[in-house]
Write a protein that holds these residues in place. Structure first.
Motif, PDB file in Angstrom:
ATOM      1  N   ARG A  55       0.667  -1.084  -0.018  1.00  0.00           N
ATOM      2  CA  ARG A  55      -0.019   0.102  -0.002  1.00  0.00           C
ATOM      3  C   ARG A  55       0.768   1.141  -0.068  1.00  0.00           C
ATOM      4  O   ARG A  55       0.515   2.336  -0.528  1.00  0.00           O
ATOM      5  CB  ARG A  55      -0.960   0.147   1.301  1.00  0.00           C
ATOM      6  CG  ARG A  55      -2.032  -1.274   1.003  1.00  0.00           C
ATOM      7  CD  ARG A  55      -2.867  -0.989   2.391  1.00  0.00           C
ATOM      8  NE  ARG A  55      -3.682  -2.243   2.518  1.00  0.00           N
ATOM      9  CZ  ARG A  55      -3.770  -3.213   3.491  1.00  0.00           C
ATOM     10  NH1 ARG A  55      -2.725  -3.376   4.189  1.00  0.00           N
ATOM     11  NH2 ARG A  55      -4.307  -4.298   3.283  1.00  0.00           N
ATOM     12  N   THR A  58       7.201   2.903  -2.604  1.00  0.00           N
ATOM     13  CA  THR A  58       7.260   4.115  -3.658  1.00  0.00           C
ATOM     14  C   THR A  58       8.084   3.516  -4.840  1.00  0.00           C
ATOM     15  O   THR A  58       8.276   4.321  -5.728  1.00  0.00           O
ATOM     16  CB  THR A  58       8.027   5.103  -3.128  1.00  0.00           C
ATOM     17  OG1 THR A  58       9.322   4.731  -2.776  1.00  0.00           O
ATOM     18  CG2 THR A  58       7.141   5.739  -1.775  1.00  0.00           C
ATOM     19  N   LEU A 243       2.969   8.754  -6.056  1.00  0.00           N
ATOM     20  CA  LEU A 243       1.888   9.195  -6.310  1.00  0.00           C
ATOM     21  C   LEU A 243       0.844   7.901  -5.722  1.00  0.00           C
ATOM     22  O   LEU A 243      -0.412   8.472  -4.942  1.00  0.00           O
ATOM     23  CB  LEU A 243       1.360   9.378  -7.511  1.00  0.00           C
ATOM     24  CG  LEU A 243       2.182  10.604  -8.295  1.00  0.00           C
ATOM     25  CD1 LEU A 243       1.880  10.692  -9.683  1.00  0.00           C
ATOM     26  CD2 LEU A 243       1.680  11.934  -7.428  1.00  0.00           C
ATOM     27  N   LYS A 244       1.301   6.894  -5.791  1.00  0.00           N
ATOM     28  CA  LYS A 244       0.156   5.794  -5.299  1.00  0.00           C
ATOM     29  C   LYS A 244       0.222   5.789  -3.691  1.00  0.00           C
ATOM     30  O   LYS A 244      -0.933   5.391  -3.099  1.00  0.00           O
ATOM     31  CB  LYS A 244       0.719   4.363  -5.741  1.00  0.00           C
ATOM     32  CG  LYS A 244       0.491   3.973  -7.243  1.00  0.00           C
ATOM     33  CD  LYS A 244       0.817   2.588  -7.523  1.00  0.00           C
ATOM     34  CE  LYS A 244      -0.113   1.725  -6.826  1.00  0.00           C
ATOM     35  NZ  LYS A 244       0.025   0.270  -7.321  1.00  0.00           N
ATOM     36  N   ALA A 245       1.113   6.257  -3.092  1.00  0.00           N
ATOM     37  CA  ALA A 245       1.298   6.316  -1.712  1.00  0.00           C
ATOM     38  C   ALA A 245       0.717   7.530  -1.218  1.00  0.00           C
ATOM     39  O   ALA A 245       0.984   8.179  -0.036  1.00  0.00           O
ATOM     40  CB  ALA A 245       2.853   6.023  -1.170  1.00  0.00           C
ATOM     41  N   LYS A 246       0.303   8.288  -2.090  1.00  0.00           N
ATOM     42  CA  LYS A 246      -0.403   9.877  -1.824  1.00  0.00           C
ATOM     43  C   LYS A 246       0.809  10.473  -1.392  1.00  0.00           C
ATOM     44  O   LYS A 246       0.427  11.415  -0.150  1.00  0.00           O
ATOM     45  CB  LYS A 246      -1.365   9.616  -0.851  1.00  0.00           C
ATOM     46  CG  LYS A 246      -2.630   8.870  -1.318  1.00  0.00           C
ATOM     47  CD  LYS A 246      -3.952   8.700  -0.586  1.00  0.00           C
ATOM     48  CE  LYS A 246      -4.885   7.973  -1.054  1.00  0.00           C
ATOM     49  NZ  LYS A 246      -5.999   7.896  -0.169  1.00  0.00           N
ATOM     50  N   GLU A 247       1.973  10.558  -1.722  1.00  0.00           N
ATOM     51  CA  GLU A 247       3.177  11.181  -1.278  1.00  0.00           C
ATOM     52  C   GLU A 247       3.628  12.057  -2.614  1.00  0.00           C
ATOM     53  O   GLU A 247       3.357  11.624  -3.866  1.00  0.00           O
ATOM     54  CB  GLU A 247       4.113  10.313  -0.775  1.00  0.00           C
ATOM     55  CG  GLU A 247       3.932   9.810   0.593  1.00  0.00           C
ATOM     56  CD  GLU A 247       3.891  10.771   1.695  1.00  0.00           C
ATOM     57  OE1 GLU A 247       4.333  11.932   1.465  1.00  0.00           O
ATOM     58  OE2 GLU A 247       3.396  10.843   2.739  1.00  0.00           O
ATOM     59  N   ARG A 430       9.469  18.293   0.438  1.00  0.00           N
ATOM     60  CA  ARG A 430       8.054  17.592   0.304  1.00  0.00           C
ATOM     61  C   ARG A 430       7.125  18.663  -0.036  1.00  0.00           C
ATOM     62  O   ARG A 430       6.044  18.834  -0.807  1.00  0.00           O
ATOM     63  CB  ARG A 430       7.582  16.560   0.916  1.00  0.00           C
ATOM     64  CG  ARG A 430       8.371  15.369   0.787  1.00  0.00           C
ATOM     65  CD  ARG A 430       7.631  14.290   1.848  1.00  0.00           C
ATOM     66  NE  ARG A 430       7.671  14.477   3.121  1.00  0.00           N
ATOM     67  CZ  ARG A 430       8.687  14.123   4.080  1.00  0.00           C
ATOM     68  NH1 ARG A 430       9.722  13.294   3.431  1.00  0.00           N
ATOM     69  NH2 ARG A 430       8.528  14.215   5.193  1.00  0.00           N
ATOM     70  N   GLN A 434       4.904  20.338  -3.375  1.00  0.00           N
ATOM     71  CA  GLN A 434       3.380  20.557  -3.631  1.00  0.00           C
ATOM     72  C   GLN A 434       2.981  21.795  -4.238  1.00  0.00           C
ATOM     73  O   GLN A 434       2.228  22.108  -4.970  1.00  0.00           O
ATOM     74  CB  GLN A 434       2.835  20.378  -1.964  1.00  0.00           C
ATOM     75  CG  GLN A 434       2.748  19.075  -1.572  1.00  0.00           C
ATOM     76  CD  GLN A 434       2.585  18.901  -0.140  1.00  0.00           C
ATOM     77  OE1 GLN A 434       2.217  20.176   0.538  1.00  0.00           O
ATOM     78  NE2 GLN A 434       2.698  18.069   0.463  1.00  0.00           N
TER      79      GLN A 434
END
Length: 801
Positions: A55, A58, A243-247, A430, A434
């Protein structure tokens, strides 16, 4: 169940072959695998409750494969007692080993391996460093064999083995080859696509038939494919997993810029409209790979500087039975063993020369490059090189317990630390990514709808590329790594990286006196007998027998007075005060209480002596000792005063010598006759006033002070306890290194500040220029790469000073 088309393996992300039916359910979906190995690894991970790995990872895992029989046998060989002794260090019931792990791709891999190991009750601790691909493991081999733990890691799809310097070097070479392959593909394709682009550009002015224009575009597209899907794969995989890890990481804006340009050019090629920019894509990837390659080489150079001692760790030794030599592993040598060291060989253990004469090079350990003569009775150090003679040496300490082994162990422990400053810069990077994506979206909208729709594409591309915070993320770790390497090369071993952040704020230093400011080589200056029914020789021998139970430098002054062994009962040591025991002379009918130590401990009035001896509470002898100052202390105090750092002495010595030392060195404050508790109290009072405190000591009684101070420093000549608990160890027993330590920390802070100022300043300048359309994509790529290289190069200056 029918497998969807164009499905990639859920575990390793490689294409699933047609006809493959390996699958299992996870998170409410059916997941497909390319082979039974990946399916088995995934099933193992999920069944152990470690599904969070999938889940939050990265990057994809390495392709799994069944464990070869040869590798299984190799893992089982690690359970052999001799081999295990070669690879690990003993700590009571626990064994400690450093593992090198291949196949790791992100921080989630480190989390997965740690969770797997910690599920075994035999494992006391496991710390995996994803950046170095190493694991510090502490476990009980009586409960679980090492091979079982390594097979468990293999079951997750990773290969783990005990760390060996040569193997690590081989791994680095493999990674270097991978960088060169990607660099070669992107560079060669860039040249080919650029030649085709010239044809397209000139065709715009001189005229070109549509069929030839389409041909050149399709060839450019085909030549760009290996660049996008091979050379740029590390960037794409990192960004996708983030992106899959919402990072968000630094690769997200890079990949957006790449695919943004590539897909637009592909659409133009298929639809026979618009412009193509395949040469920009290839050149962009080439410049990125070139920058990453130079960063990799720079990091390797800094890392090599911190791991040079691993290269001198001896591997083999010659056992000597008086007649012939037999080869054995250096790690299997025990105290008392006789070994033969031939000319040119590395000495495999700390020991004492029994016969033979030679000279040795101890520069790697002591910093002294002159050859040091060795004769019978002299000590030799593991890792030093025997020059021209043949020596027979009696081992005093096994290799893992030798000075070299302890330094390497401390170095490896330091590698697993992450300074707070590094965590802060990671968060800033990070946060910056954003905001960068928001700015890029805003830029595209404004240019497309209000300024120039034709230029909106290129302006947004420049914004995404130019403002990537790679330099910001490199600013701190490269500087800290190089600073640690620089100090270690000078003989300063940093065990706690946080001291580099604290030392620039230092304004107070506390020194122990005996063995720290002084040389700790006491000699008896005056011996006074107060009760004449005991002879001076008898009392000297009594004190020497009792002092043999102490590691304090004062105790060594009486070693030469030890003439015969006495039967002492109930010996007790009061740290920082003295020793007591029961002793029964021949004429006595019952044991007598003997005390040796300070005036307070012996309950006597202070008379200027260093050591007092009482029998049944009656003073029988007092001793005045002499102990010369270290030659470098005067210069050190002057340099600390120039830095406006206040100095204090806290000592358990109650003699007049304490005042003499303080006066001679110009120390502002002196506290004498201090117990360990009183020393801690003085330091805590200074900390409570807001001072940033450093404590320098060398004895057991200084260890509590180390916890009270912000930074603790021990001399290598100090006790094992003080060195284990100190943040910093001065390996050359030279107090002037304290000035080097402070200067090194300040220089590291200066370089970090320079790196951060450049990284932040560059982005603050380039953002408005890129948003306004003044920066072309090529200039943006060069600017981003130059910014990163400048930060790394600036950090490397620390290694040259």
């Amino acid at each position: 169940m029918t497998k969807p088309q164009l499905q990639n393996c859920f575990h390793c992300n490689e294409p699933v072959p047609s006809g493959s039916n390996f699958s299992q359910a996870f998170d409410g979906q059916q997941r497909f695998f390319c082979c039974p190995g990946c399916e088995a690894v995934a099933q193992n991970i999920i069944s152990q409750g470690l599904g969070d790995y999938y889940r939050f990872r990265t990057a994809p895992a390495s392709k799994a494969s069944p464990l070869p029989e040869k590798l299984q046998q190799q893992l089982q060989s690690y359970d052999n007692a001799d081999v295990l002794g070669d690879l690990t260090t003993q700590d009571g019931q626990w064994q400690q080993v450093e593992l090198s792990i291949s196949g790791m791709s992100c921080a989630a891999c480190a989390w997965l391996i740690e969770k797997q190991l910690k599920q075994d009750p035999a494992v006391a601790s496991a710390s995996v460093n994803s950046s170095t691909s190493r694991c510090a493991l502490r476990w009980n081999p009586a409960k679980t064999q090492l091979s079982v733990l390594l097979k468990g890691i293999a079951g997750l799809g990773y290969q783990a083995s005990p760390f060996i310097a040569d193997n690590e070097e081989q791994s680095y070479q493999q990674e270097m080859r991978a960088y060169l392959k990607r660099l070669a593909v992107s560079g060669i394709m860039s040249m080919q696509v650029m030649m085709l682009a010239f044809g397209l550009y000139f065709g715009e002015y001189t005229g070109i038939e549509q069929q030839y224009e389409g041909y050149l575009r399709w060839i450019s597209l085909l030549l760009t494919l290996p660049v996008m899907f091979f050379a740029a794969a590390p960037f794409s995989q990192s960004a996708w997993r983030a992106l899959k890890a919402k990072e968000l990481n630094m690769d997200v804006p890079i990949v957006l810029a790449l695919y943004y340009t590539f897909l637009a050019s592909t659409y133009a090629t298929i639809s026979h409209s618009g412009e193509v920019y395949f040469e920009s894509v290839c050149m962009f990837v080439f410049l990125l790979q070139l920058g990453k390659f130079f960063e990799f080489r720079a990091r390797k150079q800094a890392r090599d500087a911190t791991s040079n001692l691993l290269k001198v760790m001896p591997v083999s030794a010659w056992l000597w039975d008086g007649q012939q030599a037999t080869a054995t592993s250096a790690r299997r040598l025990n105290a008392g063993t006789l070994i033969l060291v031939k000319a040119g060989e590395t000495i495999p253990a700390d020991g004492v020369v029994q016969s033979g004469e030679s000279s040795a090079d101890e520069s790697m350990l002591t910093g002294e490059y002159k050859a040091i003569a060795k004769a019978p009775g002299d000590t030799v150090l593991a890792g030093s090189v025997n020059h021209d003679g043949i020596l027979v040496v009696q081992v005093q300490k096994a290799l893992t317990e030798s000075r070299l082994g302890q330094i390497i162990l401390l170095q490896q422990q330091t590698l697993h630390q992450k300074p707070q400053l590094l965590e802060k810069t990671d968060k800033i990077a990070r946060f910056f990514v954003q905001r960068l994506l928001v700015i890029a979206s805003f830029t595209f909208a404004v240019w497309y709808f209000f300024i120039d729709a034709d230029r909106a594409f290129w302006v947004t591309l420049s914004v995404l590329v130019a403002t990537c915070p790679c330099a910001l993320s490199l600013a701190t770790p490269t500087a800290i790594t190089c600073a640690l390497a620089r100090l270690n090369r000078k003989g300063i071993l940093i065990k706690n990286q946080q001291v580099l952040e604290v030392l620039p704020k230092l304004n107070r230093v506390f020194f122990d006196k005996t063995g720290t400011l002084t040389q700790g080589r006491f000699s008896i200056q005056t011996f006074v007998v107060h009760q004449h029914h005991y002879s001076a020789d008898e009392l000297c021998n009594l004190i020497a027998n009792l002092e043999a139970y102490s590691e304090h430098p004062i105790a060594r002054a009486f070693a030469t007075q030890h003439s015969r062994q006495l039967d002492l009962k109930e010996v007790q040591l009061q740290v920082g005060a003295g020793l007591s025991a029961l002793w029964q002379p021949q004429a006595a009918t019952a044991p007598l209480m003997v005390k040796v130590g300070s005036a307070r401990f012996c309950q006597q009035a202070q008379s200027g002596a260093h050591v007092y001896c009482t029998i049944e509470g009656e003073l029988v002898a007092s001793v005045v000792l002499s102990d010369a100052l270290r030659p470098e202390t005067t210069t050190l105090m002057q340099s600390l005063k120039a830095l406006d750092i206040q100095t204090s002495i806290i000592t358990g010595d109650s003699s007049a010598q304490a005042e003499e030392v303080a006066q001679q060195l110009g120390v502002q404050q002196l506290w004498k006759s201090c117990t360990p508790e009183q020393k801690v109290e003085h330091i805590q009072q200074a900390v409570a006033k807001g001072d940033t405190v450093l404590m320098v000591g060398d004895g057991i009684n200084d260890s509590p002070c180390f916890h009270a101070a912000h930074v603790s420093v021990a001399l290598d000549s100090g006790t094992d306890l003080s060195k284990n608990q100190a943040d910093v160890v001065l390996l050359h027993n030279d107090l002037s290194l304290l000035s080097e330590l402070i200067a090194g920390a300040k220089l590291a802070k200066k370089v970090v500040r320079q790196n951060l100022l450049w990284a932040v300043g560059y982005n603050l300048v380039i953002i408005p220029l890129a948003v306004c359309g003044f920066v072309s994509p090529y200039v943006a790529v060069i600017g981003m790469s130059f910014s990163s290289l400048l930060v790394v190069s600036n950090s490397l200056r620390l290694l040259k000073q």
